[in-house]
Design a protein around this motif. Structure first.
Motif, PDB file in Angstrom:
ATOM      1  N   ASP A 486     -59.828 -11.610 -30.125  1.00 57.66           N
ATOM      2  CA  ASP A 486     -60.466 -10.612 -31.071  1.00 57.66           C
ATOM      3  C   ASP A 486     -62.214 -10.411 -30.717  1.00 57.66           C
ATOM      4  OD1 ASP A 486     -58.240  -9.719 -32.318  1.00 57.66           O
ATOM      5  OD2 ASP A 486     -58.651 -11.197 -33.935  1.00 57.66           O
ATOM      6  N   GLU A 487     -62.615 -11.575 -30.520  1.00 54.55           N
ATOM      7  CA  GLU A 487     -64.048 -11.633 -30.171  1.00 54.55           C
ATOM      8  C   GLU A 487     -64.302 -12.552 -28.850  1.00 54.55           C
ATOM      9  OE1 GLU A 487     -66.147 -10.318 -32.378  1.00 54.55           O
ATOM     10  OE2 GLU A 487     -64.665  -9.725 -33.672  1.00 54.55           O
ATOM     11  N   ALA A 488     -65.170 -11.939 -27.834  1.00 59.44           N
ATOM     12  CA  ALA A 488     -65.416 -12.696 -26.678  1.00 59.44           C
ATOM     13  C   ALA A 488     -66.692 -12.247 -26.148  1.00 59.44           C
ATOM     14  CB  ALA A 488     -64.422 -12.603 -25.859  1.00 59.44           C
ATOM     15  N   ILE A 489     -67.407 -13.090 -25.303  1.00 61.20           N
ATOM     16  CA  ILE A 489     -68.477 -12.708 -24.462  1.00 61.20           C
ATOM     17  C   ILE A 489     -68.049 -13.182 -23.210  1.00 61.20           C
ATOM     18  CG2 ILE A 489     -70.252 -12.344 -26.145  1.00 61.20           C
ATOM     19  CD1 ILE A 489     -71.695 -14.659 -25.042  1.00 61.20           C
ATOM     20  N   SER A 490     -68.402 -12.445 -22.020  1.00 63.32           N
ATOM     21  CA  SER A 490     -68.042 -12.780 -20.585  1.00 63.32           C
ATOM     22  C   SER A 490     -68.945 -12.035 -19.712  1.00 63.32           C
ATOM     23  CB  SER A 490     -66.466 -12.259 -20.433  1.00 63.32           C
ATOM     24  OG  SER A 490     -66.156 -11.242 -20.330  1.00 63.32           O
ATOM     25  N   CYS A 491     -68.804 -12.594 -18.224  1.00 62.58           N
ATOM     26  CA  CYS A 491     -69.535 -12.053 -17.499  1.00 62.58           C
ATOM     27  C   CYS A 491     -68.603 -12.281 -16.032  1.00 62.58           C
ATOM     28  CB  CYS A 491     -70.911 -12.450 -17.149  1.00 62.58           C
ATOM     29  SG  CYS A 491     -70.894 -14.319 -16.950  1.00 62.58           S
ATOM     30  N   HIS A 504     -70.679  -7.582 -17.371  1.00 64.51           N
ATOM     31  CA  HIS A 504     -71.166  -8.170 -18.585  1.00 64.51           C
ATOM     32  C   HIS A 504     -70.351  -7.367 -19.724  1.00 64.51           C
ATOM     33  CE1 HIS A 504     -74.320  -9.920 -16.267  1.00 64.51           C
ATOM     34  NE2 HIS A 504     -74.223 -10.899 -16.886  1.00 64.51           N
ATOM     35  N   MET A 505     -69.614  -8.214 -20.456  1.00 59.48           N
ATOM     36  CA  MET A 505     -68.751  -7.445 -21.713  1.00 59.48           C
ATOM     37  C   MET A 505     -68.710  -8.098 -22.834  1.00 59.48           C
ATOM     38  SD  MET A 505     -64.539  -6.707 -21.275  1.00 59.48           S
ATOM     39  CE  MET A 505     -64.011  -8.212 -20.671  1.00 59.48           C
ATOM     40  N   VAL A 506     -68.897  -7.589 -23.910  1.00 62.47           N
ATOM     41  CA  VAL A 506     -68.737  -8.091 -25.030  1.00 62.47           C
ATOM     42  C   VAL A 506     -67.395  -7.515 -25.915  1.00 62.47           C
ATOM     43  CG1 VAL A 506     -69.753  -8.319 -27.480  1.00 62.47           C
ATOM     44  CG2 VAL A 506     -71.241  -8.261 -25.442  1.00 62.47           C
TER      45      VAL A 506
END
Length: 598
Positions: A486-491, A504-506
């Motif tokens: 449901d929630e994540a930050i990544s690169c 870069h993704m939210v």
């Protein structure tokens, strides 16, 4: 007129006679890149340069609200040349977000696909686009004295590439008629087939997904890839020495030519070719698995490797606006305040970027480009990193780090050694790319591109061997299941053919809340930033000495074009100058003073 270095310094108090000349569009692909210059013909140099882009893409806008699992299919369409690099980088970012690690075999196949892409794109660009600027016809039209000298100059490595004189090399590069030009086109087909064997379709992969690939891995698949790879390796055994002879000759024939395209050494490489035995795509381990890449990430400043940590690289990225057509986002939401390790994240980082387009008339003194200005903050300065056309930064960073040693390629701390095995018609060849004494200039960007083709081919041999170990052991799984959080930050970090690439993704509520891809073009083609720092194209062209023998009436701008092309600006396959003889500007001391047209 003979080929000479720039003329005498202007007499103090005399007005400078600058001529406005523009190449817009530079490329036939989209046609959005323009180079605008002011040229001082009396002193044989470019006084000023602006790099512009006339198109707004908006991927960061319409990615919002999308299913994250579609990200690699959508972002692949950012480019019709290196779409697979975008798809790969997006899958890396998704792997981090989903907490999934592909099976080792799947990652080796992805590496083989990316290696084939480097071989394909660098080959067709170097031999069928860049090389045209150094072919017999072009040199004869722009520097006839240089061609005359080339006719009398024996090629030092003729025994390796088969061309007796440097002029023979130039003739082989003539478009459509040159022997080498035609052979390169044939070889590009082999490399494209190699890519399709691994990822289904070029340039938008059909079997590449987060969690791995859908490719069915067999011994026959690897055999089909290897037969083409060995033909390419045989080709590279003459490509590298041939280009060495050609580029060395230009230094000898045109004293001072090392200044063409020279800028401060500010190189960025985000690393390439994951090591599946180390990489788990977790952010907390990113520095460790970044160091295990088979092309080492790094930032090179004035010849020194200031970091090879992907965490440092990530946190240092800043997106400045400056002279681009956007409104700032200083009063808008911050998506990420701290990275997964607790480090503070800047408002100008891609995770927190908002894209607010503001269309307006182009004004070189104000806003003049749709490209933003990515910079890397070292704690003191916002550095205008460039990619060196991709290959130069990769080779330089890998050489200095000294972390790669896989038999076929080895980095030594000052060089990169490449060992090409025996092929059908030629014995083994050892190549060594050394950090250039001339610095980051036009010829060295091009030279590094030749060496990196050999590097990618040698690395692919290693990847084939590792993949075959997995297949013969019965470990043929190539994809791992995952769940979307449901929630994540990544690169994701990798190298597109022409340089640094990050995604870069939210994720919020299972959907994309923010997504920003940064390929090499914004880094290289950026306009002046909010601190007034020129972008790399601008910096490399501005102050460039002109060695072309033509006068203003017949000026082609070949030294300018060679410089812009050395960065591999996706894809400069055509040049159209639209101002004819140019408009003269009568200036006193400074280009910012009064302007009168002809």
């Amino acid at each position: 007129m003979t080929a000479t270095a720039p003329g005498q310094t202007r007499v103090p108090g005399e007005p400078a006679k600058l001529v406005d000349m523009a190449w817009d569009p530079i490329t036939r692909i989209v046609g959005s890149l323009g180079i605008y210059t002011k040229i001082d013909f009396d002193n044989r140099e470019v006084a000023e340069c602006h790099s512009t882009s006339s198109i707004f893409r908006g991927y960061s806008v319409f990615m919002k609200g999308k299913d994250p699992r579609d990200a690699h299919f959508i972002t692949s369409r950012i480019c019709g040349i290196c779409g697979d690099n975008h798809a790969t980088c997006s899958c890396y970012a998704q792997n981090m977000a989903y907490g999934v690690q592909p099976p080792h075999l799947g990652e080796w196949l992805i590496n083989l696909g990316e290696a084939a892409e480097y071989m394909f794109d660098h080959n067709i660009f170097q031999e069928n686009l860049v090389a045209v600027d150094y072919c017999e016809k072009m040199v004869g039209e722009t520097n006839p004295s240089v061609l005359a000298r080339a006719e009398k100059t024996a090629a030092p490595r003729a025994d390796m590439h088969g061309h007796r004189t440097v002029a023979d090399i130039m003739r082989a590069l003539n478009p459509f008629t040159g022997e080498f030009y035609r052979e390169a086109l044939q070889v590009s087909r082999l490399t494209r087939e190699m890519f399709c064997l691994m990822e289904g379709r070029h340039v938008h992969p059909s079997t590449l997904y987060p969690g791995g690939v859908g490719t069915v891995a067999t011994v026959q698949l690897m055999t089909d890839y290897m037969t083409r790879l060995m033909r390419y390796i045989e080709f590279m055994k003459k490509v590298v020495p041939m280009h060495d002879d050609l580029f060395d000759f230009f230094y000898e024939a045109l004293p001072g030519y090392e200044r063409v395209g020279l800028r401060r050494t500010l190189l960025g490489c985000w690393g390439s070719f994951q090591n599946p035995e180390v990489c788990n795509f977790a952010y907390r381990d990113m520095e460790r698995w970044g160091d295990a890449m088979f092309v080492t990430p790094g930032v090179v400043v004035d010849g020194k490797l200031v970091t090879h940590s992907l965490v440092d690289i990530n946190l240092g990225i800043r997106i400045l606006l400056g002279h681009s057509f956007y409104e700032d986002w200083t009063d808008q939401e911050m998506f990420v305040t701290n990275d997964p390790l607790g480090n503070p994240v800047d408002r100008r980082h891609p995770w927190n970027q908002h894209t607010n387009p503001q269309p307006q008339k182009r004004d070189m003194d104000d806003k003049y480009s749709w490209v933003m200005s990515p910079r890397w903050f070292d704690g003191t300065d916002h550095l205008a990193l460039d990619t060196g056309g991709g290959a130069l930064a990769r080779m330089w960073s890998t050489a200095l780090a000294g972390m790669v040693d896989i038999g076929y390629v080895k980095s030594t701390g000052t060089s990169v050694q490449i060992n090409l095995p025996k092929t059908a018609l030629k014995g083994p060849v050892e190549l060594e790319w050394k950090i250039p004494v001339h610095g980051s200039n036009t010829l060295e960007r091009n030279r590094a591109r030749s060496y990196f083709q050999a590097y990618a081919a040698a690395a692919a041999l290693y990847f084939c061997e590792k993949a075959l170990v997995e297949i013969r052991a019965g470990r043929t799984k190539t994809w791992e299941r995952f769940e979307v959080p449901d929630e994540a930050i990544s690169c994701g970090f990798t190298e597109a053919v022409r340089g640094v690439l990050s995604h870069h993704m939210v994720i919020r509520n299972g959907k994309i809340a923010n997504y920003h891809p940064y390929p090499p073009t914004p880094w290289n083609a950026s306009p002046r930033d909010s601190y007034g720092t020129p972008g790399p194209y601008e910096d490399a062209v501005q102050g460039l000495p002109i060695f072309e023998e033509n006068d203003r009436e017949h000026f082609k701008g070949i030294d300018i074009m060679r410089t812009v092309r050395s960065f591999d600006p996706c894809l400069p396959c055509g040049v159209h100058m639209y101002l004819g003889k140019g408009a003269q500007l009568d200036l006193l001391h400074s280009p910012t003073q009064s302007v009168t047209g002809e």
